[in-house]
Design a protein around this motif. Structure first.
Motif, PDB file in Angstrom:
ATOM      1  N   ASP A   1      -1.358  -9.221 -10.208  1.00 31.02           N
ATOM      2  CA  ASP A   1      -1.469  -8.221 -11.270  1.00 31.02           C
ATOM      3  C   ASP A   1      -2.899  -7.987 -11.744  1.00 31.02           C
ATOM      4  O   ASP A   1      -3.124  -7.431 -12.811  1.00 31.02           O
ATOM      5  CB  ASP A   1      -0.584  -8.574 -12.465  1.00 31.02           C
ATOM      6  N   ILE A   2      -3.882  -8.405 -10.958  1.00 30.71           N
ATOM      7  CA  ILE A   2      -5.292  -8.216 -11.308  1.00 30.71           C
ATOM      8  C   ILE A   2      -5.954  -7.366 -10.229  1.00 30.71           C
ATOM      9  O   ILE A   2      -5.984  -7.760  -9.059  1.00 30.71           O
ATOM     10  CB  ILE A   2      -6.029  -9.568 -11.434  1.00 30.71           C
ATOM     11  N   PRO A   3      -6.484  -6.195 -10.610  1.00 22.56           N
ATOM     12  CA  PRO A   3      -7.187  -5.370  -9.633  1.00 22.56           C
ATOM     13  C   PRO A   3      -8.473  -6.045  -9.160  1.00 22.56           C
ATOM     14  O   PRO A   3      -9.261  -6.538  -9.976  1.00 22.56           O
ATOM     15  CB  PRO A   3      -7.514  -4.087 -10.400  1.00 22.56           C
ATOM     16  N   VAL A   4      -8.680  -6.097  -7.870  1.00 21.74           N
ATOM     17  CA  VAL A   4      -9.891  -6.675  -7.294  1.00 21.74           C
ATOM     18  C   VAL A   4     -10.840  -5.504  -7.014  1.00 21.74           C
ATOM     19  O   VAL A   4     -10.723  -4.818  -6.017  1.00 21.74           O
ATOM     20  CB  VAL A   4      -9.584  -7.461  -6.003  1.00 21.74           C
ATOM     21  N   MET A   5     -11.775  -5.288  -7.925  1.00 23.46           N
ATOM     22  CA  MET A   5     -12.632  -4.107  -7.894  1.00 23.46           C
ATOM     23  C   MET A   5     -13.966  -4.403  -7.214  1.00 23.46           C
ATOM     24  O   MET A   5     -15.023  -4.053  -7.714  1.00 23.46           O
ATOM     25  CB  MET A   5     -12.845  -3.575  -9.320  1.00 23.46           C
ATOM     26  N   LEU A   6     -13.905  -5.026  -6.061  1.00 23.17           N
ATOM     27  CA  LEU A   6     -15.091  -5.333  -5.278  1.00 23.17           C
ATOM     28  C   LEU A   6     -15.069  -4.493  -4.005  1.00 23.17           C
ATOM     29  O   LEU A   6     -14.071  -4.494  -3.271  1.00 23.17           O
ATOM     30  CB  LEU A   6     -15.123  -6.816  -4.902  1.00 23.17           C
ATOM     31  N   VAL A   7     -16.147  -3.788  -3.736  1.00 17.46           N
ATOM     32  CA  VAL A   7     -16.214  -2.930  -2.560  1.00 17.46           C
ATOM     33  C   VAL A   7     -15.998  -3.746  -1.291  1.00 17.46           C
ATOM     34  O   VAL A   7     -15.333  -3.292  -0.350  1.00 17.46           O
ATOM     35  CB  VAL A   7     -17.549  -2.158  -2.522  1.00 17.46           C
ATOM     36  N   ASP A   8     -16.502  -4.964  -1.261  1.00 13.96           N
ATOM     37  CA  ASP A   8     -16.339  -5.827  -0.087  1.00 13.96           C
ATOM     38  C   ASP A   8     -14.874  -6.212   0.163  1.00 13.96           C
ATOM     39  O   ASP A   8     -14.508  -6.550   1.281  1.00 13.96           O
ATOM     40  CB  ASP A   8     -17.160  -7.101  -0.233  1.00 13.96           C
ATOM     41  N   GLU A   9     -14.058  -6.182  -0.870  1.00 12.88           N
ATOM     42  CA  GLU A   9     -12.640  -6.531  -0.746  1.00 12.88           C
ATOM     43  C   GLU A   9     -11.771  -5.311  -0.450  1.00 12.88           C
ATOM     44  O   GLU A   9     -10.602  -5.457  -0.087  1.00 12.88           O
ATOM     45  CB  GLU A   9     -12.143  -7.192  -2.033  1.00 12.88           C
ATOM     46  N   ALA A  10     -12.302  -4.117  -0.614  1.00 15.65           N
ATOM     47  CA  ALA A  10     -11.536  -2.893  -0.386  1.00 15.65           C
ATOM     48  C   ALA A  10     -11.385  -2.639   1.105  1.00 15.65           C
ATOM     49  O   ALA A  10     -12.226  -3.032   1.907  1.00 15.65           O
ATOM     50  CB  ALA A  10     -12.229  -1.716  -1.045  1.00 15.65           C
ATOM     51  N   ARG A  11     -10.310  -1.953   1.434  1.00 19.98           N
ATOM     52  CA  ARG A  11     -10.114  -1.566   2.829  1.00 19.98           C
ATOM     53  C   ARG A  11     -10.262  -0.054   2.941  1.00 19.98           C
ATOM     54  O   ARG A  11      -9.967   0.686   2.004  1.00 19.98           O
ATOM     55  CB  ARG A  11      -8.764  -2.029   3.361  1.00 19.98           C
ATOM     56  N   SER A  12     -10.726   0.390   4.074  1.00 23.13           N
ATOM     57  CA  SER A  12     -10.840   1.824   4.335  1.00 23.13           C
ATOM     58  C   SER A  12      -9.455   2.378   4.620  1.00 23.13           C
ATOM     59  O   SER A  12      -8.647   1.731   5.293  1.00 23.13           O
ATOM     60  CB  SER A  12     -11.735   2.082   5.538  1.00 23.13           C
ATOM     61  N   ILE A  13      -9.191   3.562   4.108  1.00 22.12           N
ATOM     62  CA  ILE A  13      -7.919   4.202   4.391  1.00 22.12           C
ATOM     63  C   ILE A  13      -8.158   5.435   5.249  1.00 22.12           C
ATOM     64  O   ILE A  13      -9.196   6.089   5.162  1.00 22.12           O
ATOM     65  CB  ILE A  13      -7.139   4.547   3.115  1.00 22.12           C
ATOM     66  N   THR A  14      -7.199   5.720   6.079  1.00 21.65           N
ATOM     67  CA  THR A  14      -7.312   6.844   6.997  1.00 21.65           C
ATOM     68  C   THR A  14      -6.962   8.145   6.292  1.00 21.65           C
ATOM     69  O   THR A  14      -6.362   8.144   5.208  1.00 21.65           O
ATOM     70  CB  THR A  14      -6.377   6.657   8.204  1.00 21.65           C
ATOM     71  N   ALA A  15      -7.308   9.244   6.920  1.00 23.73           N
ATOM     72  CA  ALA A  15      -6.966  10.563   6.376  1.00 23.73           C
ATOM     73  C   ALA A  15      -5.454  10.731   6.290  1.00 23.73           C
ATOM     74  O   ALA A  15      -4.952  11.365   5.358  1.00 23.73           O
ATOM     75  CB  ALA A  15      -7.597  11.649   7.229  1.00 23.73           C
ATOM     76  N   ASP A  16      -4.733  10.174   7.252  1.00 25.47           N
ATOM     77  CA  ASP A  16      -3.267  10.253   7.227  1.00 25.47           C
ATOM     78  C   ASP A  16      -2.691   9.510   6.022  1.00 25.47           C
ATOM     79  O   ASP A  16      -1.770   9.985   5.375  1.00 25.47           O
ATOM     80  CB  ASP A  16      -2.666   9.675   8.509  1.00 25.47           C
ATOM     81  N   GLU A  17      -3.229   8.322   5.739  1.00 24.08           N
ATOM     82  CA  GLU A  17      -2.784   7.566   4.563  1.00 24.08           C
ATOM     83  C   GLU A  17      -3.098   8.333   3.291  1.00 24.08           C
ATOM     84  O   GLU A  17      -2.279   8.369   2.367  1.00 24.08           O
ATOM     85  CB  GLU A  17      -3.464   6.204   4.505  1.00 24.08           C
ATOM     86  N   LEU A  18      -4.260   8.919   3.240  1.00 20.94           N
ATOM     87  CA  LEU A  18      -4.683   9.667   2.068  1.00 20.94           C
ATOM     88  C   LEU A  18      -3.790  10.883   1.841  1.00 20.94           C
ATOM     89  O   LEU A  18      -3.366  11.137   0.714  1.00 20.94           O
ATOM     90  CB  LEU A  18      -6.140  10.094   2.224  1.00 20.94           C
ATOM     91  N   SER A  19      -3.470  11.601   2.888  1.00 21.94           N
ATOM     92  CA  SER A  19      -2.612  12.778   2.732  1.00 21.94           C
ATOM     93  C   SER A  19      -1.189  12.392   2.359  1.00 21.94           C
ATOM     94  O   SER A  19      -0.493  13.152   1.687  1.00 21.94           O
ATOM     95  CB  SER A  19      -2.633  13.624   3.996  1.00 21.94           C
TER      96      SER A  19
END
Length: 62
Positions: free
Chosen positions: A41-59
């Protein structure tokens, strides 16, 4: 995810609004195509921990 918290959190990279993806338990930055995880329940707001999402996921989120 607490809606009040979602209203004040922004992407640490570009400062744009985030969108909650409840299915994957992530906060999505549509501008940078990044997904920030929520762990225990805690957002991990670190760019290094984020994953890239594809255009398909975004749409799929729209």
């Amino acid at each position: 995810m607490d809606k009040r918290l979602l209203n004040i959190l922004v992407c640490p990279l570009c400062k744009s609004a985030l969108h909650w993806d409840g299915e994957n338990n992530e906060l999505i930055c549509k501008a940078d195509h990044l997904a920030y995880p929520i762990r225990n329940d805690i957002p991990v707001m670190l760019v290094d921990e984020a994953r890239s999402i594809t255009a398909d996921e975004l749409s799929a989120l729209k």
